[in-house]
Scaffold this motif. Structure first.
Motif, PDB file in Angstrom:
ATOM      1  N   PHE A  89       0.861  -1.169   0.000  1.00 51.16           N
ATOM      2  CA  PHE A  89       0.000   0.000   0.000  1.00 51.16           C
ATOM      3  C   PHE A  89       0.906   1.230   0.000  1.00 51.16           C
ATOM      4  N   GLU A  91      -5.435   1.749  -3.016  1.00 50.82           N
ATOM      5  CA  GLU A  91      -5.440   0.308  -3.288  1.00 50.82           C
ATOM      6  C   GLU A  91      -6.768  -0.336  -2.893  1.00 50.82           C
ATOM      7  N   ASN A 136      -9.238  -0.565  -8.910  1.00 50.50           N
ATOM      8  CA  ASN A 136      -9.015  -1.728  -8.050  1.00 50.50           C
ATOM      9  C   ASN A 136     -10.321  -2.409  -7.649  1.00 50.50           C
TER      10      ASN A 136
END
Length: 165
Positions: free
Chosen positions: A83, A93, A99
């Motif tokens: 991260f 993230e 994502n």
């Protein structure tokens, strides 16, 4: 909170899910959803106001989003899980659409949502209902539920999150 207690109401968002399912017709198939949803209209107004209030606060009353001020040790631990240091309020993230639209991101959201829904129903309410309404009513089950929420958060942070990422 005083007004809710005075009028015999309990604060919580998870009860809105039951009300919305009832409005959608789930009461025809499942007895749990067969109730007078109009008695919960005040809670639906609270939910609607919360959504509108969040939108207004984010878009009209807040400054430009700045990174969260977190400790260097936390940034180091996040880096161990790949991260980056947050550039806003949440790690990209987890919260970036690129994502979320992956299979892994979708499964995490879907399974997480299912577990939260089941957990709030099993615990007889959500975190806000137990922590605010239940604890202010000095209800022992709410104290047990809030302790469980904290334990679950710690387990997620220190055991499950490192496995997922």
């Amino acid at each position: 909170m005083f007004a809710l207690l005075f009028f015999g109401k309990q604060f919580g968002f998870s009860s809105n899910l039951r009300t919305i399912c009832t409005i959608a017709g789930a009461g025809k198939k499942v007895k749990f959803f067969d109730f007078d949803w109009k008695s919960q209209a005040w809670n639906l107004m609270f939910l609607t106001g919360s959504i509108i209030g969040g939108y207004v606060a984010k878009n009209f009353l807040s400054y430009q989003e700045e990174p969260v001020d977190i400790s260097p040790k936390t940034i180091e631990r996040l880096a161990e899980m790949n991260f980056q240091a947050p550039t806003g309020m949440q790690p990209s993230e987890l919260m970036d659409w690129s994502n979320v639209l992956t299979i892994k991101g979708f499964l995490i959201l879907a399974l997480g949502g299912l577990m939260i829904g089941f957990g709030s129903r099993y615990a007889g309410g959500c975190t806000s209902g137990h922590a605010i309404s239940g604890l202010s009513n000095l209800q022992l089950p709410s104290l047990v539920a809030v302790i469980g929420f904290f334990i679950g958060g710690l387990l997620m942070t220190h055991l499950i999150l490192p496995i997922l990422f």
